[in-house]
Write a protein that holds these residues in place. Structure first.
Motif, PDB file in Angstrom:
ATOM      1  N   ILE A   1     -44.558 -32.983  72.482  1.00 14.75           N
ATOM      2  CA  ILE A   1     -44.027 -32.545  73.506  1.00 14.75           C
ATOM      3  C   ILE A   1     -43.570 -33.926  74.652  1.00 14.75           C
ATOM      4  O   ILE A   1     -42.470 -34.388  74.833  1.00 14.75           O
ATOM      5  N   ALA A   2     -44.310 -34.973  74.415  1.00 16.03           N
ATOM      6  CA  ALA A   2     -44.083 -36.276  75.089  1.00 16.03           C
ATOM      7  C   ALA A   2     -42.992 -36.802  74.238  1.00 16.03           C
ATOM      8  O   ALA A   2     -42.131 -37.304  75.056  1.00 16.03           O
ATOM      9  N   LYS A   3     -42.826 -36.789  73.129  1.00 10.41           N
ATOM     10  CA  LYS A   3     -41.735 -37.146  72.364  1.00 10.41           C
ATOM     11  C   LYS A   3     -40.394 -36.631  72.633  1.00 10.41           C
ATOM     12  O   LYS A   3     -39.319 -37.120  72.938  1.00 10.41           O
ATOM     13  N   ASN A   4     -40.316 -35.391  72.900  1.00 11.43           N
ATOM     14  CA  ASN A   4     -39.349 -34.591  73.424  1.00 11.43           C
ATOM     15  C   ASN A   4     -38.700 -34.900  74.717  1.00 11.43           C
ATOM     16  O   ASN A   4     -37.441 -34.987  74.801  1.00 11.43           O
ATOM     17  N   PHE A   5     -39.717 -35.034  75.477  1.00  8.50           N
ATOM     18  CA  PHE A   5     -39.239 -35.424  76.770  1.00  8.50           C
ATOM     19  C   PHE A   5     -39.307 -37.201  76.927  1.00  8.50           C
ATOM     20  O   PHE A   5     -38.983 -37.849  78.044  1.00  8.50           O
ATOM     21  N   GLU A   6     -39.337 -37.891  75.895  1.00  9.76           N
ATOM     22  CA  GLU A   6     -39.000 -39.237  75.930  1.00  9.76           C
ATOM     23  C   GLU A   6     -40.155 -40.053  76.819  1.00  9.76           C
ATOM     24  O   GLU A   6     -39.768 -40.771  77.507  1.00  9.76           O
ATOM     25  N   LYS A   7     -41.249 -39.532  76.853  1.00 11.13           N
ATOM     26  CA  LYS A   7     -42.294 -40.247  77.575  1.00 11.13           C
ATOM     27  C   LYS A   7     -43.357 -41.218  77.028  1.00 11.13           C
ATOM     28  O   LYS A   7     -43.569 -40.997  75.528  1.00 11.13           O
ATOM     29  N   GLU A   8     -43.830 -42.081  77.485  1.00 13.41           N
ATOM     30  CA  GLU A   8     -44.647 -43.125  76.956  1.00 13.41           C
ATOM     31  C   GLU A   8     -45.899 -42.412  76.990  1.00 13.41           C
ATOM     32  O   GLU A   8     -46.602 -41.907  77.874  1.00 13.41           O
ATOM     33  N   VAL A   9     -46.520 -42.802  75.657  1.00 18.07           N
ATOM     34  CA  VAL A   9     -48.223 -42.211  75.442  1.00 18.07           C
ATOM     35  C   VAL A   9     -48.926 -43.311  75.510  1.00 18.07           C
ATOM     36  O   VAL A   9     -48.623 -44.290  74.404  1.00 18.07           O
ATOM     37  N   LYS A  10     -50.144 -43.238  75.972  1.00 12.56           N
ATOM     38  CA  LYS A  10     -51.160 -44.259  75.765  1.00 12.56           C
ATOM     39  C   LYS A  10     -52.320 -43.594  75.022  1.00 12.56           C
ATOM     40  O   LYS A  10     -52.889 -42.613  75.505  1.00 12.56           O
ATOM     41  N   ILE A  11     -52.878 -43.904  73.786  1.00  8.42           N
ATOM     42  CA  ILE A  11     -53.942 -43.321  72.884  1.00  8.42           C
ATOM     43  C   ILE A  11     -55.184 -44.052  73.278  1.00  8.42           C
ATOM     44  O   ILE A  11     -55.201 -45.305  73.284  1.00  8.42           O
ATOM     45  N   ILE A  12     -56.024 -43.208  73.502  1.00  7.69           N
ATOM     46  CA  ILE A  12     -57.402 -43.613  73.553  1.00  7.69           C
ATOM     47  C   ILE A  12     -58.258 -43.185  72.544  1.00  7.69           C
ATOM     48  O   ILE A  12     -58.577 -41.895  72.441  1.00  7.69           O
ATOM     49  N   GLU A  13     -58.813 -44.163  71.632  1.00  8.72           N
ATOM     50  CA  GLU A  13     -59.267 -43.735  70.618  1.00  8.72           C
ATOM     51  C   GLU A  13     -60.756 -43.482  70.667  1.00  8.72           C
ATOM     52  O   GLU A  13     -61.428 -44.062  71.391  1.00  8.72           O
ATOM     53  N   THR A  14     -61.330 -42.274  70.005  1.00  9.47           N
ATOM     54  CA  THR A  14     -62.857 -42.018  70.272  1.00  9.47           C
ATOM     55  C   THR A  14     -63.233 -42.179  68.737  1.00  9.47           C
ATOM     56  O   THR A  14     -62.463 -42.034  67.766  1.00  9.47           O
ATOM     57  N   THR A  15     -64.655 -42.187  68.334  1.00  7.28           N
ATOM     58  CA  THR A  15     -64.907 -42.096  67.136  1.00  7.28           C
ATOM     59  C   THR A  15     -66.219 -41.339  66.990  1.00  7.28           C
ATOM     60  O   THR A  15     -66.905 -40.983  67.879  1.00  7.28           O
ATOM     61  N   LEU A  16     -66.304 -40.644  65.798  1.00 11.15           N
ATOM     62  CA  LEU A  16     -67.617 -39.730  65.218  1.00 11.15           C
ATOM     63  C   LEU A  16     -69.008 -40.453  65.753  1.00 11.15           C
ATOM     64  O   LEU A  16     -69.736 -39.944  66.114  1.00 11.15           O
ATOM     65  N   GLU A  17     -69.072 -41.834  65.500  1.00 11.50           N
ATOM     66  CA  GLU A  17     -70.141 -42.641  65.784  1.00 11.50           C
ATOM     67  C   GLU A  17     -70.694 -42.566  67.129  1.00 11.50           C
ATOM     68  O   GLU A  17     -71.835 -42.588  67.550  1.00 11.50           O
ATOM     69  N   ASN A  18     -69.445 -42.584  67.879  1.00  9.18           N
ATOM     70  CA  ASN A  18     -70.077 -42.347  69.484  1.00  9.18           C
ATOM     71  C   ASN A  18     -69.796 -41.085  69.808  1.00  9.18           C
ATOM     72  O   ASN A  18     -69.707 -40.709  71.081  1.00  9.18           O
ATOM     73  N   SER A  19     -70.033 -40.083  68.976  1.00  7.88           N
ATOM     74  CA  SER A  19     -70.128 -38.533  69.338  1.00  7.88           C
ATOM     75  C   SER A  19     -68.829 -38.359  69.944  1.00  7.88           C
ATOM     76  O   SER A  19     -68.804 -37.502  70.914  1.00  7.88           O
ATOM     77  N   TRP A  20     -67.546 -38.944  69.836  1.00  4.33           N
ATOM     78  CA  TRP A  20     -66.368 -38.389  70.229  1.00  4.33           C
ATOM     79  C   TRP A  20     -66.249 -38.798  71.874  1.00  4.33           C
ATOM     80  O   TRP A  20     -65.405 -38.002  72.370  1.00  4.33           O
TER      81      TRP A  20
END
Ligand code: PLP
Length: 345
Positions: free
Chosen positions: A105-124
């Motif tokens: 959806i963000a791509k369709n509206f040409e919006k900037e996205v910031k991804i915040i990664e999480t990990t299994l080790e950190n219980s997501w």
């Protein structure tokens, strides 16, 4: 970029015996709900209706959610309401692993996205720090694909950062009714929240296309403008079915939600020894794989089982998502376990 629809085509071509890929519930829609839709059609409720939703449905949602009718708007599925919010934002924060549609959806509206990664080790659990420079942060608990529910204390910490920085939260709570442990709606902790919910999961009403948003009146007005200028309104007979669904909510939460809990426990038992987070809600297991997740998915397809690779949910090459939405789940899980054990030797 990995294309979900290409994999869907492949799965449809192979026609595996056990489908554990899509988020399509196998539990049928309750008869009362279907009858309500048919009766509404027979009564001639076939025309345009108010963009915000028919009064009776808005009132029922308001009663169930403990808000006022004016703070509710109905839409054709949760997705379009999420799209309305993304369309209004500038820069969007998304916590990975995520439901792929946020990015599309963000791509369709040409919006900037910031991804915040999480990990299994950190219980997501996400680490949200002060330099989060977005104006809309999307949260999704219980989470697709991990089944995680963020503990209330952790949610409070996150909300404090959002408040400090004036970030609006879009809380996708479509799986809230399928929670196996205590779940806090984000709006209980933070005013600047738009909650989105729907009828696709607990009620299995995916093809009805019915969802709703809860927000303050000014925000509802903005979402209304978006819905008005795109899809006009939700068909009235679909909304009538929604009222019936909400009348059955408590009963279905006992029956359906309990069934998904049983399946999650079964999955945790069968997959014991492999690496995954035991779900707190929703109907997925996000499993770490001994080989590349996409390769693992193709090996499963050869054995008549479909699943989704982790790369459909972010940078998770060594994962697959298993959807607990099949009556052949047990057999499918045993095959997954066998393939995982075979590949780790
Ligand atoms: N949000 C999440 C996290 C989902 O997993 C899904 C469906 O898979 C949706 C929203 C879509 O809801 P709807 O069918 O109401 O558009």
């Amino acid at each position: 970029m990995f294309n979900v629809y290409e994999l869907f085509n492949k799965i449809n071509e192979v026609k595996p015996e056990i489908r554990l890929d899509a988020g399509q519930p196998d539990i049928p829609v309750a008869n009362e709900i279907i009858e309500e839709a048919i009766n509404s059609l027979k009564r001639g409720e076939t025309g345009y209706v108010s963009t915000t939703g028919i009064n009776e449905l808005r009132e029922k949602i308001a009663e169930v959610e403990g808000v006022s009718k004016e703070e509710v708007i109905v839409g054709p599925g949760a997705k379009i309401l999420i799209a309305a919010e993304i369309a209004m934002a500038n820069k969007i924060g998304v916590i990975a692993p995520y439901w792929n549609a946020y990015l599309l959806i963000a791509k369709n509206f040409e919006k900037e996205v910031k991804i915040i990664e999480t990990t299994l080790e950190n219980s997501w659990e996400p680490e949200i720090n002060d330099n989060l420079d977005v104006d809309l942060l999307i949260l999704n608990y219980p989470n697709n694909p991990t089944g995680k529910i963020l503990p209330r204390e952790k949610l409070k910490e996150l909300v404090e950062v959002a408040e400090e920085k004036g970030i609006k939260i879009l809380s996708d709570e479509i799986y809230a009714e399928i929670s196996f442990k205590s779940f806090t709606p984000v709006r209980e902790l933070y005013e600047n929240t738009v909650t989105v919910k729907g009828f696709s999961k607990l009620y299995s009403m995916t093809g009805f296309r019915l969802g709703y948003a809860i927000a303050d009146k000014e925000e509802i007005r903005k979402i209304k403008t978006f819905i008005e200028s795109t899809v006009t309104c939700v068909p009235p007979f679909v909304q009538r079915a929604g009222i019936k669904a909400l009348e059955l909510r408590d009963e279905l939460m006992k029956k359906v939600s309990r069934e998904y809990k049983r399946r999650a426990e079964l999955a945790s038992k069968i997959l014991r020894g492999l690496e995954f987070y035991e779900p707190d809600g929703a109907f997925y297991i996000f499993l770490k794989t001994p080989i590349d997740g996409l390769e693992f998915v193709y090996k499963l397809l050869e054995r008549g089982v479909s699943a989704f690779p982790g790369i459909a949910f972010g940078n998770y090459q060594n994962f697959i998502r298993i959807s607990l939405t099949s009556d052949k789940l047990e057999k499918g899980l045993n095959i997954i376990k066998e393939v995982a054990e075979c590949e780790s030797q």
